[in-house]
Design an enzyme around this catalytic site. Structure first.
Site, short mmCIF file in Angstrom:
data_model
loop_
_atom_site.label_atom_id
_atom_site.label_comp_id
_atom_site.label_asym_id
_atom_site.label_seq_id
_atom_site.Cartn_x
_atom_site.Cartn_y
_atom_site.Cartn_z
N LEU A 145 62.97 -88.73 -3.16
CA LEU A 145 62.32 -89.23 -4.40
C LEU A 145 61.51 -90.33 -4.19
CD1 LEU A 145 65.47 -89.11 -6.97
CD2 LEU A 145 63.55 -87.26 -6.47
N LYS B 224 54.11 -80.77 6.50
CA LYS B 224 53.50 -80.23 7.65
C LYS B 224 54.05 -80.36 8.89
CE LYS B 224 51.22 -84.50 7.22
NZ LYS B 224 50.82 -85.29 5.76
N LYS C 104 48.00 -79.96 10.38
CA LYS C 104 47.58 -79.11 9.24
C LYS C 104 46.85 -77.88 9.73
CE LYS C 104 47.56 -83.19 6.14
NZ LYS C 104 46.72 -84.32 5.83
N GLY D 116 46.45 -81.92 0.75
CA GLY D 116 46.83 -82.41 -0.63
C GLY D 116 46.95 -81.40 -1.88
#
Length: 438
Positions: A12, A107, A207, A136
Site C-alpha cells: 500500500l 518488472k 522492461k 507506467g
C-alpha cells in the site's frame, strides 16, 4: 449486475494507495464499465497504522501477503510489494497455485521468474497481467499481446525510464551537468536516494526483457542484455550531438537479426527531427516496428502513482470482463512452454553508425593516426571534425569527433583500443550509438 470481483491488494505504497483511492472515487463508473462491482476485500502492508488517505477499516488485514494470496475470500491478487524474490515471488506463486488471477507491477520479478510464473498461470487457467510493469500508464503490453495479433515484429525500442529522460532533457535544455541534474531529480522525487538502478540502465533492461519475450516469442533473458547507463554522458556530448542534429536518449532496443535477437540498453543519438527525440522530461515512449502496421509509437506518463495505478486498474478490469471458464490467452503471447530459448545476436548498429569523441594530444600526426586505425578496422567515416583547445594559450589537447557509417560494435571497440594503445588520448574516449528512430 453479476457477482462482485473480490480484490486483495498487497503493498500500500504510492501505487497501492492510488489504486484504492481510484476504486473508491470512481466506483460507479468502474462497476458500470466492468459489468460487476469491484471490491477490495483484503489488504496487506508492513504498517497497518499508516494514513493512506483511504479508509481500510472494512477490509480484512493480513500481516502476511502470502496468507492473503492464498485466501479463499479473494478472486484477484494485486502484487505491489516489489523485489525480484522474497515475499513478492512467494505471494504471486501462492495466488496462482490457489487459482487466483494476479495483477502485478513488478518488472524485476517478471524479468527473473516470468516464464515460470506464466507456466503456473497457464496450467491453472488464470490470468497473470502486468501492464504496469512496463512504461507506467502506457498500454504497451495490451497492444503487443492483443492488438498486434497477426503482425510480425522486427524491432521494439524506446525510452522506458523517466529518471534518465528527465536528466538528459535538463542537460540539453538548460546546459546543466549530469551531477546537478541528478541532485534535482532526487530532490523532486524522480530519482531514488540510490539512483544506480535507474541511471545505469537496469530498470530499462528489465522492461526491455519483457517486451523482447512478447515481440519475438523467446524466453526472458534479462541477464543477456548489453547494458550501459548515462552517468558518463557529459555536456560536451550533449552539445556535440546538438550541433550534429541529434538528441541523446537512453534507449532500450530489441531487434531480430540474421544471427539471433539483439537486446541492448545504452545512451543513443537519435535525429532531432524524430518523434522520439521530442519525448521530454519523465515521459516514456515505446516504438514497435511491424510488417503490417509499420511503426507504432506509444507515449505517455511512465511512472507515478496515478499512471501506474491506471495500468493496474486496466488489468483488473480485463479480469472483471473475462468470462468464467473461458480459456485465457498466454501470458507472453506465446504459450510459456513454447517460448523459444533466447539466442543472443552479435551486436551491431543498423541505424547509421557511431559517434566517437576523443580528447587527444595537440600534435602533428594524431589526426592521421586516428583515421588509419578506423580504416584498419574497415570503418567508413561520415565525418571527422577537429575542435581547437578551449584555452589555446595553455591547453595542449584538442577534441576529435568522428561519425561513422554503419559498422559493427566489435570493429569500433577494436579501433578505439588501438588508439588507446597508441598513447594519443589524454582523456577517456566516448562512444555513443546512432539509432534510426521514427
Amino acid at each position: 449486475m453479476t457477482e462482485a470481483l473480490r480484490i486483495g491488494v498487497a503493498g500500500l505504497g504510492t501505487v497501492g494507495g492510488s489504486v484504492l483511492r481510484i476504486l473508491r472515487d470512481m466506483a460507479e463508473m468502474l462497476n458500470r464499465q466492468c459489468g460487476k462491482e469491484l471490491v477490495v476485500t483484503a489488504v496487506s502492508a508492513r504498517d497497518r497504522s499508516r494514513d493512506r488517505g483511504v479508509d481500510i477499516s472494512a477490509m480484512q488485514w493480513f500481516d502476511d501477503p502470502i496468507a492473503l494470496a492464498k485466501s479463499a475470500d479473494i478472486d484477484v491478487f494485486v502484487e505491489l510489494i516489489g523485489g525480484d524474490d522474497g515475499p513478492a515471488k512467494a505471494a504471486v506463486e501462492a495466488a496462482l497455485k490457489a487459482g487466483h488471477h494476479v495483477v502485478t507491477a513488478n518488472k524485476a520479478l517478471l524479468a527473473k521468474h516470468g516464464v515460470t510464473l506464466a507456466k503456473i498461470a497457464e496450467d491453472k487457467g488464470v490470468l497473470l497481467n502486468f501492464e504496469a510493469a512496463v512504461a507506467g500508464g502506457i498500454p504497451v503490453i495490451k497492444a503487443m499481446r492483443e492488438s498486434l495479433t497477426g503482425n510480425t515484429v522486427s524491432r521494439v525500442y524506446g525510452i522506458m525510464n523517466g529518471t534518465c529522460n528527465y536528466i538528459l532533457t535538463r542537460m540539453w535544455d538548460e546546459g546543466i551537468s549530469f551531477e546537478d541534474c541528478l541532485k534535482d531529480a532526487q530532490r523532486l522525487g524522480y530519482a531514488e536516494a540510490d539512483p544506480t538502478f535507474d541511471i545505469e540502465g537496469n530498470d530499462t533492461a528489465h522492461k526491455l526483457a519483457l517486451l523482447t519475450s512478447l515481440a519475438f516469442g523467446t524466453q526472458i533473458a534479462a541477464d543477456d542484455i548489453y547494458l550501459e547507463g548515462i552517468s558518463n554522458i557529459s555536456l560536451a556530448d550533449i552539445h556535440a550531438a546538438d550541433e550534429l542534429g541529434y538528441r541523446i536518449k537512453l534507449l532500450g532496443v530489441a531487434q531480430k537479426t540474421d544471427t539471433g535477437i539483439e537486446q541492448r540498453v545504452h545512451p543513443t543519438m537519435v535525429p532531432t527531427s524524430s518523434v522520439i527525440a521530442q519525448v521530454h522530461g519523465v515521459t516514456n515512449a515505446v516504438a514497435i516496428e511491424t510488417d503490417l502496421l509499420g511503426e507504432l509509437l506509444l507515449s505517455g506518463p511512465g511512472a507515478g502513482g496515478n499512471a501506474t495505478a491506471s495500468a493496474v486498474l486496466g488489468d483488473i478490469a480485463d479480469i472483471a470482463k473475462s468470462r468464467p471458464g473461458f480459456q485465457h490467452g498466454p501470458v507472453f503471447s506465446t504459450p510459456a512452454k513454447a517460448l523459444k530459448p533466447y539466442k543472443r545476436a552479435r551486436m551491431r548498429s543498423h541505424a547509421g553508425g557511431y559517434f566517437i569523441r576523443l580528447t587527444v594530444e595537440d600534435r602533428t600526426g594524431v589526426f592521421a593516426a586516428i583515421a588509419k586505425r578506423m580504416a584498419d578496422n574497415d570503418i567508413s567515416l561520415e565525418s571527422i571534425v577537429q575542435r581547437p583547445p578551449m584555452d589555446p594559450a595553455g591547453d595542449v589537447s584538442k577534441t576529435v569527433i568522428l561519425v561513422t557509417h554503419e559498422t559493427t560494435e566489435a570493429a569500433v571497440k577494436k579501433a578505439i583500443d588501438a588508439i588507446l594503445r597508441d598513447g594519443h588520448l589524454v582523456d577517456k574516449p566516448q562512444m555513443i550509438r546512432i539509432e534510426r528512430a521514427g
